[in-house]
Design an enzyme around this catalytic site. Structure first.
Site, PDB file in Angstrom:
ATOM      1  N   ASP A 144       0.874  -1.183   0.000  1.00 27.63           N
ATOM      2  CA  ASP A 144       0.000   0.000   0.000  1.00 27.63           C
ATOM      3  C   ASP A 144       0.905   1.226   0.000  1.00 27.63           C
ATOM      4  O   ASP A 144       2.044   1.154   0.455  1.00 27.63           O
ATOM      5  CB  ASP A 144      -0.899   0.014   1.248  1.00 27.63           C
ATOM      6  CG  ASP A 144      -2.183   0.813   1.055  1.00 27.63           C
ATOM      7  OD1 ASP A 144      -3.272   0.212   0.982  1.00 27.63           O
ATOM      8  OD2 ASP A 144      -2.089   2.071   0.990  1.00 27.63           O
ATOM      9  N   ASP A 173       3.782   2.858  -4.122  1.00 33.41           N
ATOM     10  CA  ASP A 173       2.802   3.634  -4.888  1.00 33.41           C
ATOM     11  C   ASP A 173       2.735   2.985  -6.272  1.00 33.41           C
ATOM     12  O   ASP A 173       3.708   3.020  -7.031  1.00 33.41           O
ATOM     13  CB  ASP A 173       3.274   5.083  -4.994  1.00 33.41           C
ATOM     14  CG  ASP A 173       2.362   5.936  -5.880  1.00 33.41           C
ATOM     15  OD1 ASP A 173       1.458   5.380  -6.519  1.00 33.41           O
ATOM     16  OD2 ASP A 173       2.579   7.158  -5.926  1.00 33.41           O
ATOM     17  N   VAL A 174       1.597   2.385  -6.596  1.00 36.69           N
ATOM     18  CA  VAL A 174       1.505   1.608  -7.846  1.00 36.69           C
ATOM     19  C   VAL A 174       1.589   2.484  -9.092  1.00 36.69           C
ATOM     20  O   VAL A 174       1.729   1.963 -10.196  1.00 36.69           O
ATOM     21  CB  VAL A 174       0.225   0.737  -7.905  1.00 36.69           C
ATOM     22  CG1 VAL A 174       0.201  -0.283  -6.778  1.00 36.69           C
ATOM     23  CG2 VAL A 174      -1.034   1.590  -7.905  1.00 36.69           C
ATOM     24  N   ASN A 183      -5.236  -4.314  -6.775  1.00 36.51           N
ATOM     25  CA  ASN A 183      -6.479  -3.769  -6.220  1.00 36.51           C
ATOM     26  C   ASN A 183      -6.410  -2.284  -5.862  1.00 36.51           C
ATOM     27  O   ASN A 183      -7.445  -1.636  -5.729  1.00 36.51           O
ATOM     28  CB  ASN A 183      -6.826  -4.612  -4.970  1.00 36.51           C
ATOM     29  CG  ASN A 183      -7.731  -3.905  -4.011  1.00 36.51           C
ATOM     30  OD1 ASN A 183      -8.923  -3.787  -4.257  1.00 36.51           O
ATOM     31  ND2 ASN A 183      -7.177  -3.405  -2.916  1.00 36.51           N
ATOM     32  N   TYR A 195     -12.969   7.640 -13.589  1.00 34.26           N
ATOM     33  CA  TYR A 195     -12.912   6.368 -12.857  1.00 34.26           C
ATOM     34  C   TYR A 195     -13.425   5.232 -13.741  1.00 34.26           C
ATOM     35  O   TYR A 195     -12.808   4.175 -13.852  1.00 34.26           O
ATOM     36  CB  TYR A 195     -13.763   6.495 -11.582  1.00 34.26           C
ATOM     37  CG  TYR A 195     -13.819   5.254 -10.727  1.00 34.26           C
ATOM     38  CD1 TYR A 195     -12.834   5.005  -9.766  1.00 34.26           C
ATOM     39  CD2 TYR A 195     -14.856   4.333 -10.858  1.00 34.26           C
ATOM     40  CE1 TYR A 195     -12.887   3.879  -8.964  1.00 34.26           C
ATOM     41  CE2 TYR A 195     -14.906   3.194 -10.061  1.00 34.26           C
ATOM     42  CZ  TYR A 195     -13.930   2.974  -9.122  1.00 34.26           C
ATOM     43  OH  TYR A 195     -13.979   1.851  -8.327  1.00 34.26           O
ATOM     44  N   LYS A 199     -11.503   1.940 -15.190  1.00 36.01           N
ATOM     45  CA  LYS A 199     -11.972   0.594 -14.834  1.00 36.01           C
ATOM     46  C   LYS A 199     -12.386  -0.211 -16.075  1.00 36.01           C
ATOM     47  O   LYS A 199     -12.224  -1.434 -16.103  1.00 36.01           O
ATOM     48  CB  LYS A 199     -13.126   0.679 -13.827  1.00 36.01           C
ATOM     49  CG  LYS A 199     -12.707   1.227 -12.459  1.00 36.01           C
ATOM     50  CD  LYS A 199     -11.681   0.324 -11.781  1.00 36.01           C
ATOM     51  CE  LYS A 199     -11.393   0.730 -10.346  1.00 36.01           C
ATOM     52  NZ  LYS A 199     -10.398  -0.152  -9.697  1.00 36.01           N
ATOM     53  N   THR A 249     -16.852  -0.409   2.408  1.00 38.27           N
ATOM     54  CA  THR A 249     -15.426  -0.186   2.662  1.00 38.27           C
ATOM     55  C   THR A 249     -15.252   1.260   3.134  1.00 38.27           C
ATOM     56  O   THR A 249     -16.191   2.060   3.054  1.00 38.27           O
ATOM     57  CB  THR A 249     -14.606  -0.337   1.362  1.00 38.27           C
ATOM     58  OG1 THR A 249     -15.015   0.706   0.467  1.00 38.27           O
ATOM     59  CG2 THR A 249     -14.794  -1.686   0.726  1.00 38.27           C
TER      60      THR A 249
HETATM   61  P1  ADP Z   1     -11.768  -0.202  -1.719  1.00 37.62           P
HETATM   62  O1  ADP Z   1     -13.216   0.060  -1.890  1.00 37.62           O
HETATM   63  O2  ADP Z   1     -11.111  -0.614  -3.013  1.00 37.62           O
HETATM   64  O3  ADP Z   1     -11.432  -1.124  -0.622  1.00 37.62           O
HETATM   65  P2  ADP Z   1     -10.326   1.819  -0.216  1.00 37.62           P
HETATM   66  O4  ADP Z   1     -10.127   3.281  -0.472  1.00 37.62           O
HETATM   67  O5  ADP Z   1     -10.920   1.403   1.065  1.00 37.62           O
HETATM   68  O6  ADP Z   1     -11.150   1.246  -1.436  1.00 37.62           O
HETATM   69  O7  ADP Z   1      -8.918   1.088  -0.356  1.00 37.62           O
HETATM   70  C1  ADP Z   1      -8.026   1.359  -1.373  1.00 37.62           C
HETATM   71  C2  ADP Z   1      -6.608   1.117  -0.860  1.00 37.62           C
HETATM   72  O8  ADP Z   1      -5.712   1.409  -1.931  1.00 37.62           O
HETATM   73  C3  ADP Z   1      -6.228   2.039   0.293  1.00 37.62           C
HETATM   74  O9  ADP Z   1      -5.596   1.281   1.322  1.00 37.62           O
HETATM   75  C4  ADP Z   1      -5.247   3.032  -0.322  1.00 37.62           C
HETATM   76  O10 ADP Z   1      -4.265   3.507   0.573  1.00 37.62           O
HETATM   77  C5  ADP Z   1      -4.644   2.190  -1.429  1.00 37.62           C
HETATM   78  N1  ADP Z   1      -4.103   2.987  -2.540  1.00 37.62           N
HETATM   79  C6  ADP Z   1      -4.693   4.013  -3.183  1.00 37.62           C
HETATM   80  N2  ADP Z   1      -3.869   4.513  -4.118  1.00 37.62           N
HETATM   81  C7  ADP Z   1      -2.727   3.780  -4.065  1.00 37.62           C
HETATM   82  C8  ADP Z   1      -1.503   3.792  -4.793  1.00 37.62           C
HETATM   83  N3  ADP Z   1      -1.266   4.696  -5.747  1.00 37.62           N
HETATM   84  N4  ADP Z   1      -0.572   2.863  -4.497  1.00 37.62           N
HETATM   85  C9  ADP Z   1      -0.799   1.962  -3.538  1.00 37.62           C
HETATM   86  N5  ADP Z   1      -1.914   1.902  -2.811  1.00 37.62           N
HETATM   87  C10 ADP Z   1      -2.878   2.794  -3.066  1.00 37.62           C
END
Ligand code: ADP
Length: 253
Positions: free
Chosen positions: A37, A63-64, A90, A156, A160, A191
């Site tokens: 994450d 950071d993806v 994800n 978005y 997707k 979530t």
């Molecule tokens: P979901 O409904 O998909 O569970 P959330 O916002 O609860 O949505 O979770 C999305 C997760 O993805 C969070 O933990 C967030 O920190 C993580 N996230 C968002 N952007 C990035 C990124 N660029 N790189 C890595 N993790 C990310």
């Protein structure tokens, strides 16, 4: 029964929500779980929660949307556990709500950079490892936004939709190399992202959407995690390039 005994599984966006729930289900199914994450505190706490329960985990800050970080994430995973058997791409964010004429280039780049190019980048480096092994399973996270339109959510939804195209194309390339790649499309799931919608004054919009869901409730994160774990398991050995919609019937009407 889905089993992932001794498989090494990577989940991005694993700090909370669907990603964390899936990490827990993978761990319960016997996998060694790498939680990634971009939020360091979140991912460390998430991995600790699972390791406190006796599961083998590794937390990686990544950071993806940054290719170099994604490459390093895969290298760290393989350095720690020798292989990569399953991946759930994800990590995702929502776009700023705006009509098409008012959307900004900056927000478009932010959202597609994470939700689409991030999946592309993760898949690229995961596949470089999996093709060496001659095995693996990847699930990319799309959304019902990947098959439907959504007013003010064009960026978005575009990202997707793109995830489904990336998945089907890569699935064709690797079907003969023992690597399966599929998409999951979660519907309305309870979530932190849903909670943010409620806090952000969108509760009425959410309630109106729920009225149109045949099961009349938000999905539970583990209902996505179970489907992802099954798709990654050998039980789904003939499922290739599929788009699995898990939405309580929302998109069938
Ligand atoms: P979901 O409904 O998909 O569970 P959330 O916002 O609860 O949505 O979770 C999305 C997760 O993805 C969070 O933990 C967030 O920190 C993580 N996230 C968002 N952007 C990035 C990124 N660029 N790189 C890595 N993790 C990310």
């Amino acid at each position: 029964m889905t089993t992932m005994k001794n498989k090494v599984a990577l989940i991005t966006g694993a700090g909370q929500g669907i990603g964390f729930s899936t990490a827990k289900i993978f761990a319960e199914a016997g996998a060694i779980v790498v939680l990634a994450d971009w939020d360091e505190n979140l991912v460390n706490a998430a991995a600790k929660k699972l390791s406190d329960e006796g599961y083998k985990t590794l937390a990686i800050v990544c950071d993806v949307s940054d290719d170099a970080q994604v490459q390093a994430m895969i290298e760290e995973t393989v350095a720690a556990f020798g292989r990569l058997d399953a991946a759930f791409n994800n990590a995702g964010v929502q776009n700023d709500l705006a009509d098409a004429a008012d959307q900004t280039r900056e927000d478009f780049d932010r959202v597609t950079g994470i939700n689409l190019r991030g999946v592309w980048s993760c898949m690229k480096y995961e596949l470089q490892q999996m093709r060496k092994q001659g095995s693996g399973a990847i699930v990319n996270c799309s959304s019902i936004g990947g098959i439907l339109g959504g007013a003010q959510r064009g960026t978005y939804h575009a990202a997707k939709h793109g995830v489904i195209g990336l998945t089907k194309s890569a699935a064709l390339e690797y079907a003969l190399q023992g690597i399966r790649i599929n998409t999951i499309c979660p519907g309305l799931i309870h979530t932190p992202m849903a909670d943010k919608m409620i806090e952000g004054g969108q509760k009425e919009a959410l309630d109106a959407m729920l009225e149109t869901v045949p099961v009349k409730r938000l999905g539970r994160p583990e209902e996505i995690g179970n489907a992802v774990a099954w798709l990654c398991s050998d039980a789904a050995s003939l499922i290739v390039g599929h788009t699995l919609v898990v939405d309580g019937g929302y998109s069938i009407q």
